[in-house]
Design an enzyme around this catalytic site. Structure first.
Site, PDB file in Angstrom:
ATOM      1  N   ARG A  99       0.852  -1.184   0.000  1.00 41.46           N
ATOM      2  CA  ARG A  99       0.000   0.000   0.000  1.00 41.46           C
ATOM      3  C   ARG A  99       0.889   1.236   0.000  1.00 41.46           C
ATOM      4  NH1 ARG A  99       0.801   2.537   4.874  1.00 41.46           N
ATOM      5  NH2 ARG A  99       0.643   1.353   6.808  1.00 41.46           N
ATOM      6  N   ASP A 199      11.217   7.584  10.456  1.00 36.17           N
ATOM      7  CA  ASP A 199       9.930   7.485   9.749  1.00 36.17           C
ATOM      8  C   ASP A 199       9.740   8.734   8.892  1.00 36.17           C
ATOM      9  OD1 ASP A 199       7.034   7.279   9.244  1.00 36.17           O
ATOM     10  OD2 ASP A 199       7.188   5.541  10.535  1.00 36.17           O
TER      11      ASP A 199
HETATM   12  C1  BGC Z   1       3.862   3.104   8.352  1.00 35.08           C
HETATM   13  C2  BGC Z   1       3.572   2.039   9.359  1.00 35.08           C
HETATM   14  C3  BGC Z   1       4.866   1.382   9.747  1.00 35.08           C
HETATM   15  C4  BGC Z   1       5.890   2.402  10.184  1.00 35.08           C
HETATM   16  C5  BGC Z   1       7.219   1.773  10.486  1.00 35.08           C
HETATM   17  C6  BGC Z   1       4.849   4.066   8.936  1.00 35.08           C
HETATM   18  O1  BGC Z   1       5.124   5.104   8.041  1.00 35.08           O
HETATM   19  O2  BGC Z   1       2.692   3.774   7.954  1.00 35.08           O
HETATM   20  O3  BGC Z   1       2.683   1.101   8.819  1.00 35.08           O
HETATM   21  O4  BGC Z   1       4.661   0.438  10.760  1.00 35.08           O
HETATM   22  O5  BGC Z   1       6.054   3.396   9.195  1.00 35.08           O
HETATM   23  O6  BGC Z   1       8.280   2.663  10.435  1.00 35.08           O
HETATM   24 CA    CA Z   2       5.500   7.639   7.754  1.00 35.97          CA
END
Ligand code: BGC
Ligand code: CA
Length: 293
Positions: A99, A199
């Site tokens: 996704r 992230d």
């Molecule tokens: C995703 C999550 C994931 C996480 C891990 C996020 O950006 O949306 O699904 O678990 O990153 O770093």
């Molecule tokens: Ca993210």
């Protein structure tokens, strides 16, 4: 300096924040919760703009309304009728378990967004770019969890994160053509012993990068030209997913977080997991770019 929870929502995966400078509103999403929210500064109740399955990023659109990524495709969202219309077909074709994840526009209005393996195991994802009138183009392959996008203030460098690598990378970037090359690591969470994985991210007006620590309850600020850590800010939530500068003066840093997969003990100890936070970090950010398409 401690970020404060600014809305009533507790998201499963709060993500994809973008600032609408025309309306002075922050859009953000709950990916697995499937909601697009609008946060107005100083109002504790966020507006539900639309329920959209696996909506992973949202940006203002130059011609009005919003553009977003959901599941495997790009969509337009009319803010008056609240109608969702596809801008593209599925980018991922047969890979049902992938996704879309993080997405953002560059200063030329191209919409960059990456995909991820929902099981977070195989490098089956990629990074795509959508340009006006064209089909989405795959720019990077072999990505497991596509995250953190950003550009240097002079638009000569693009930043990128594939979370499980625990690295932030930089690429030479041409604003004119949208081409990237020479991907290299500028920050390695393993080498610098940082908690969690990198992230989402945001670039400030001094060209320094802010990185969200998923599983590390913090944000860090780095100098991308020498890879040095400038500072750490604790966030009262375990899974810090993304951040974006907003406010009339772009001096407010909005932070999205996630409550998904946390055990009952952690959720009880940190009831703000999944909240939207805001902090004034003492530095301004770059404006959110709109999608020109
Ligand atoms: C995703 C999550 C994931 C996480 C891990 C996020 O950006 O949306 O699904 O678990 O990153 O770093
Ligand atoms: Ca993210």
């Amino acid at each position: 300096m401690i970020p404060e929870a600014v809305s009533n929502i507790r998201a499963q995966i709060g993500e994809g924040p973008s600032w609408d400078a025309r309306k002075n509103v922050l859009y953000w999403v709950d990916i697995t919760g499937g909601v697009v929210y609008a946060h107005t500064p100083n109002k504790p109740y966020d507006e539900v703009i639309k329920s959209v399955n696996d909506v992973s990023s949202v940006v203002p659109r130059k011609g009005g309304g919003l553009a977003l990524t959901s599941q495997h495709a790009y969509f337009g969202l009319d803010l008056k009728s609240r109608d969702l219309s596809p801008l593209t077909a599925s980018v991922e074709g047969e890979i049902e378990t992938n996704r879309f994840n993080d997405g953002k526009c560059d200063a030329a209005g191209r919409y960059w967004a990456g995909t991820m393996d929902s099981l977070e195991k195989s490098p089956s994802g990629g990074l795509y770019v959508l340009e006006k009138g064209l089909r989405p183009k795959k720019v990077l392959s072999d990505v497991t969890i596509s995250n953190g996008l950003g550009w240097s203030p002079d638009n000569t460098t693009m930043y990128y994160i594939d979370s499980p690598t625990r690295k932030v990378s930089a690429m030479d970037y041409s604003l004119k053509t949208g081409k990237v090359k020479n991907r290299r690591t500028i920050v390695d969470f393993s080498v610098s012993r940082q908690p969690g994985s990198p992230d989402g991210m945001s670039v400030d007006s001094e060209g320094m990068i802010w990185v969200a620590h998923w599983g590390g309850a913090s944000l860090t600020r780095w100098n991308p030209s020498n890879g040095k850590l400038i500072g750490t800010m604790a966030v009262p939530a375990e899974q810090v997913a993304s951040c974006c500068f907003g406010g009339r003066n772009l001096d407010e840093l909005y932070i999205t977080t996630a409550s998904i997969r946390l055990d009952a003990k952690t959720l009880a100890a940190k009831p703000l997991n999944g909240a939207l936070f805001m902090v004034k970090p003492g530095v301004r950010g770059l404006p959110t770019n709109e999608f020109d398409g």
